[in-house]
Design an enzyme around this catalytic site. Sequence first.
Site, PDB file in Angstrom:
ATOM      1  N   GLN A 287       0.831  -1.211   0.000  1.00 56.66           N
ATOM      2  CA  GLN A 287       0.000   0.000   0.000  1.00 56.66           C
ATOM      3  C   GLN A 287       0.861   1.255   0.000  1.00 56.66           C
ATOM      4  OE1 GLN A 287      -0.956  -2.765   1.387  1.00 56.66           O
ATOM      5  NE2 GLN A 287      -3.020  -2.988   0.583  1.00 56.66           N
ATOM      6  N   CYS A 412     -12.301  -0.152  -4.014  1.00 58.38           N
ATOM      7  CA  CYS A 412     -11.578   1.011  -4.566  1.00 58.38           C
ATOM      8  C   CYS A 412     -12.331   1.573  -5.774  1.00 58.38           C
ATOM      9  CB  CYS A 412     -10.156   0.618  -4.957  1.00 58.38           C
ATOM     10  SG  CYS A 412     -10.091  -0.623  -6.257  1.00 58.38           S
TER      11      CYS A 412
END
Length: 456
Positions: A287, A412
Amino acid sequence: MAKIKLPVQKNQELTGTVTDLTYQGNGVVKVDHYPIFIPNTLPGEEINYVVTKTQRNFGWGRALNWQKKSPDRVAMQDKRLLQTGIAPLGHLAYPAQLKFKQHQIAELVAKAHLNIEVLPTLGMDQPYHYRNKAQVPVKMVKGQLETGFYRRGSHHLVPIEDYYIQDPKLDQAIIVVRNLLRKYHIQPYDEQSGKGVIRTVMVRRGYYSHEMMVVLVTRTKHLPMKDELVQGIVKALPELKSLVQNVNGARTNRLLGDKDHTLWGDPVIHDQLLGINFTISPRSFYQVNPQQTEKLYAKAIAAAGLDGSQTVIDAYCGIGTISLAVAKHAKRVEGVEVVAEAVNDAKHNAKVNGIHNAHFVTAKAEDQMAKWQQKGLRPDVLIVDPPRKGLDPSLIEAAGKMGPQKVVYVSCNSATLVRDIQRWQVEGYRVAKPIQPVDMFPQTTHVESITVLERA
């Protein structure tokens, strides 16, 4: 075929009021219901603009001047950040960015006639300088080697030194590498001729560990002036732990090739997330905003309501970030991921952290779910964090047959989330709590969210 009569023509100059902001961050002006998308404009602004392009259902324009500006507009020091799409919302005040992201999800939910509340977006205290990974192309521009970013929708490189959303240490490292590439006359890769050496510079830095990795992506295995280059980079970057050459000889848009050569130091760096140690290689998925990732995952784990007795499936487990954090609170975790390298990383990360109740398998999530379901695996909780295309219908179907009490959906892409919520409803699941948006990518239009579904 009859030519369609459009209400505007190319090069026409008009005045209008911006009524909306698209999910890509462009303002919208309508002429007789015909939308014209205009970059760098905000809702409520009155502008003079020129029509730059017309298509059947919409057009594009460019703002010439402003009669009235939005109170949410902030001055951008560097317009190139908008031009390149590095910070497409950089001109919008941060509280308004968070509202825009909440509104984006709420609008899609309402369009689908779903009665679900969307909470305010969880933002960052400092919504800039957050990215822990940079990958920038290297090109010849006006006879000089430059690093920067492509202008939106083109392959025209715009030289940039301060990327605003990246850890400043990454920006400094890129300048160090760029200056050494110039000093030793290393030729940038040229897409037209297919010649040249250096394609991309990638830099990663651990948020907690401060360990730095520099990856030089080259077209050829031979790297001219290699020793001098290595010496210069090592001397200038005290945090450097890993210097790697990645060879990508293909004429392709793919960023990295399949071969890595460690030029100096270790082949990997390390960092922590939610107190778990992770090993990061050049090709590891990790991430890019660790501060917000911790918020996102902590919320997702809390939403799962674990007490140590549950079996959890983590579909799309990646390098095991969620799985390993969940393992501390569950009886058993089964993770599945299609990328074999990521699964190897997940197994390694489990071992390094002494976590023995998390198991990982390489497969397509939908295929593995069907296999587990046939074997009679009965998870209590299913966690999904799919790519932008959302969930495969067969995964939802297999999950429905397994019957987990709870599904925690980390999304997302709000459009595919809303579509999938409707598919879960067919399987007898309903959204149990308001949707929680989390701002993982401040200054951009992307938004992540957590949705909890329960068996009705």
